[in-house]
Design a protein around this motif. Structure first.
Motif, mmCIF file in Angstrom:
data_model
loop_
_atom_site.group_PDB
_atom_site.id
_atom_site.type_symbol
_atom_site.label_atom_id
_atom_site.label_comp_id
_atom_site.label_asym_id
_atom_site.label_seq_id
_atom_site.Cartn_x
_atom_site.Cartn_y
_atom_site.Cartn_z
ATOM 1 N N UNK A 1 24.975 -32.013 37.107
ATOM 2 C CA UNK A 1 24.670 -31.278 35.893
ATOM 3 C C UNK A 1 23.345 -31.701 35.302
ATOM 4 N N UNK A 2 23.013 -31.178 34.125
ATOM 5 C CA UNK A 2 21.756 -31.484 33.456
ATOM 6 C C UNK A 2 21.882 -32.751 32.628
ATOM 7 N N UNK A 3 20.754 -33.406 32.406
ATOM 8 C CA UNK A 3 20.748 -34.542 31.495
ATOM 9 C C UNK A 3 20.837 -34.021 30.064
ATOM 10 N N UNK A 4 21.790 -34.500 29.289
ATOM 11 C CA UNK A 4 21.955 -33.970 27.925
ATOM 12 C C UNK A 4 20.850 -34.432 26.985
ATOM 13 N N UNK B 1 22.146 -35.368 39.416
ATOM 14 C CA UNK B 1 21.651 -34.683 38.220
ATOM 15 C C UNK B 1 20.530 -33.717 38.598
ATOM 16 N N UNK B 2 20.483 -32.580 37.924
ATOM 17 C CA UNK B 2 19.481 -31.552 38.184
ATOM 18 C C UNK B 2 18.859 -31.099 36.868
ATOM 19 N N UNK B 3 17.962 -30.108 36.974
ATOM 20 C CA UNK B 3 17.286 -29.638 35.772
ATOM 21 C C UNK B 3 16.131 -30.545 35.402
ATOM 22 N N UNK C 1 18.232 -34.851 41.658
ATOM 23 C CA UNK C 1 17.691 -33.543 42.011
ATOM 24 C C UNK C 1 16.942 -32.924 40.832
ATOM 25 N N UNK C 2 16.306 -33.774 40.057
ATOM 26 C CA UNK C 2 15.588 -33.325 38.876
ATOM 27 C C UNK C 2 14.328 -32.549 39.266
ATOM 28 N N UNK D 1 11.907 -39.921 44.227
ATOM 29 C CA UNK D 1 12.883 -39.169 45.037
ATOM 30 C C UNK D 1 13.609 -38.106 44.222
ATOM 31 N N UNK D 2 12.818 -37.220 43.609
ATOM 32 C CA UNK D 2 13.324 -36.028 42.946
ATOM 33 C C UNK D 2 12.470 -34.840 43.382
ATOM 34 N N UNK D 3 12.493 -33.765 42.626
ATOM 35 C CA UNK D 3 11.665 -32.586 42.911
ATOM 36 C C UNK D 3 10.715 -32.293 41.756
ATOM 37 N N UNK D 4 10.247 -33.331 41.112
ATOM 38 C CA UNK D 4 9.385 -33.183 39.945
ATOM 39 C C UNK D 4 7.992 -32.709 40.349
#
Length: 521
Positions: A13-16, A35-37, A58-59, A80-83
């Motif tokens: 899910x997304x980071x709140x 985590x994504x988003x 997976x941010x 190691x994300x998609x930033x």
């Protein structure tokens, strides 16, 4: 709440945005989740945060500018994300105790912040595997506390000669796979604690500075795929802890130093694609731990050293594209752990020893373009489906594999075929010579008779043999006056011919072998 550590779970899910309400939070560790988003900008409200680790999720999206407000931050990792996007230009300016920045394995672009190490506290700076561009910031030269720097796999440019200063705590430096140019500064020799230096895949030129020989803690050195020139750096022989060396794909010349073999911890050596000459210096009790050796595409000559078979090679032995000559050493069969063997494009001769079938760990071979002869081995790896081009360019090799002529299995049959192949032409030649000789001899005799006494030939042609008559020998002796020369009418290939007048006026031509009746009266 002091810390929130939920690393190594399967949270998603997304980071709140509500994370920004935890004003007393000093550690936020959420790495290795799903985590994504995007990262919420409210995170900038965490004014006492010292550690932020969002790596291995997976941010996506860009880093919020508010991360520059985290003035108490010491550890920052979003690797190691998609930033995407750029790093805020003022990141680090007001963060005096920042020691660790990890931005690796994303899709960041643009240039690095110019004030990231404003207070010289930075120790770990890892930005590898992104799309960063531009030249290196000046703070890298003065940030003396650095111990680990990874800039590899980006698009950095610029002259690297003076981009770094003296970093007494530096242990790891990776510049590999960028677009740096210039020369390697001798001042690298003052970074006494470096254990791992990898600068391959750039356009760095000039000679390899001998000062690198002062890096007594160095274990890995990779300067491959650059434009280095000059002779082999003998000072590398001083690096007693070195176990991995790659100088491949440069323009290095001269001979390979024998001091190299004295490095007792050597495991990986790659000197391929240079202009090294001379022999391969593998002597007894050298390279005792070597597991991979690649010296292909050089100008080495002489024979392949027998001592190579006493090494502990396990992965690669590549001697291809040199001018090695002589036979393949029988000792190579002792390399039973070797996986890849390449001796192609040399001047090797003789056969491939059948004992090579004992090299049970082989997965790939190449003997092509030599002058090898005889049957290829048939056991072990050689009885499998072999690479299509493994033996081409060796006209004398044979065997049951694609591209080779099958070997003759029965030596006795082979010898008989050879014998027949020799005898038949000889007998035919003798027959022809005999026929020609007889014909010439016959013609010679005939011509001799005709040319010496043409009247005799004419007489023979006009003689009409109606019947044969018998006369006694005494009558002939009397008529020719004991074969007097005055009765001689000719000599030919069949003896002397005399003319005699016998009873009733019969004229007889008398030969040594026969008497012919002449009717001329």
């Amino acid at each position: 709440m002091i810390s929130l550590q939920l690393q190594n779970n399967r949270l998603s899910g997304n980071l709140p945005a509500e994370l920004g309400l935890s004003k007393r939070l000093d550690i936020l560790n959420l790495h290795s989740n799903n985590f994504s988003g995007s990262i919420p900008s409210d995170i900038g409200n965490l004014q006492v945060l010292t550690k932020l680790d969002l790596s291995s999720n997976k941010l996506d999206g860009e880093l919020p500018n508010t991360i520059s407000l985290l003035t108490t931050l010491q550890f920052f990792s979003v690797s190691s994300n998609n930033l995407t996007g750029t790093i805020p230009s003022d990141f680090g300016r007001h963060i005096p105790n920042l020691t660790t920045v990890r931005l690796s394995r994303n899709k960041f672009s643009g240039e690095l912040p110019q004030e990231l190490c404003s207070r010289f506290a930075l120790e770990t700076f890892v930005v590898n595997h992104n799309n960063f561009t531009g030249t290196l910031p000046e703070w890298l030269r003065n940030c003396s506390a650095l111990s680990r720097v990874r800039l590899d796999e980006n698009q950095f440019t610029g002259n690297i000669t003076n981009a770094f200063g003296v970093h007494p705590s530096l242990e790891l430096i990776y510049h590999r796979q960028n677009k740096f140019f210039g020369e390697l500064s001798p001042r690298w020799g003052e970074c006494k604690n470096i254990t791992d230096m990898q600068m391959d895949g750039n356009r760095i030129s000039g000679q390899i500075p001998p000062e690198l020989g002062q890096l007594r803690q160095l274990q890995k050195l990779n300067l491959g795929s650059n434009e280095f020139s000059g002779e082999f750096p003998v000072a590398i022989g001083n690096l007693s802890l070195l176990f991995n060396l790659s100088l491949s794909r440069n323009y290095l010349t001269g001979v390979i130093s024998r001091f190299l073999g004295k490095l007792t911890r050597f495991e990986f050596l790659d000197l391929s694609d240079n202009n090294f000459t001379g022999v391969l210096p593998v002597d007894p009790r050298t390279f005792e731990r070597l597991t991979s050796l690649n010296i292909s595409h050089n100008k080495l000559s002489g024979g392949i050293p027998e001592e190579i078979g006493n090494l502990h090679l396990q992965y690669l032995l590549d001697l291809s594209s040199n001018t090695f000559s002589g036979s393949l050493p029988l000792n190579l069969a002792k390399l039973i752990m070797l996986e890849i063997l390449n001796v192609s494009h040399n001047q090797l001769s003789g056969n491939i020893p059948s004992t090579f079938s004992r090299m049970v760990s082989l997965v790939d071979i190449d003997f092509s373009y030599n002058s090898l002869t005889g049957p290829i081995p048939t056991g072990g790896f050689f009885q499998k489906k072999l690479p299509d081009n493994a033996f081409i360019g060796n006209g004398g090799l044979c065997g049951e594999t694609e591209g080779l002529t099958p070997c003759t299995s029965d030596p006795k049959k082979s010898n008989k075929k050879i014998l027949l192949g020799v005898l038949v032409p000889i007998c035919g030649l003798l027959l022809i010579v005999t026929i020609i000789s007889v014909t010439l001899n016959f013609c010679k005799r005939s011509k001799l008779g005709e040319s010496d006494h043409p009247e005799l030939a004419e007489s023979f042609d006009s003689t009409i043999k109606r019947r044969e008559e018998k006369f006694s020998f005494s009558e002939i002796i009397t008529a020719t006056e004991n074969f007097d020369e005055k009765y001689l009418i000719g000599r030919g290939g069949f003896g002397s011919v005399y003319k005699a007048v016998l009873g009733r006026g019969k004229v007889v031509e008398v030969n040594e072998n026969e008497i012919v009746l002449d009717t001329r009266g």
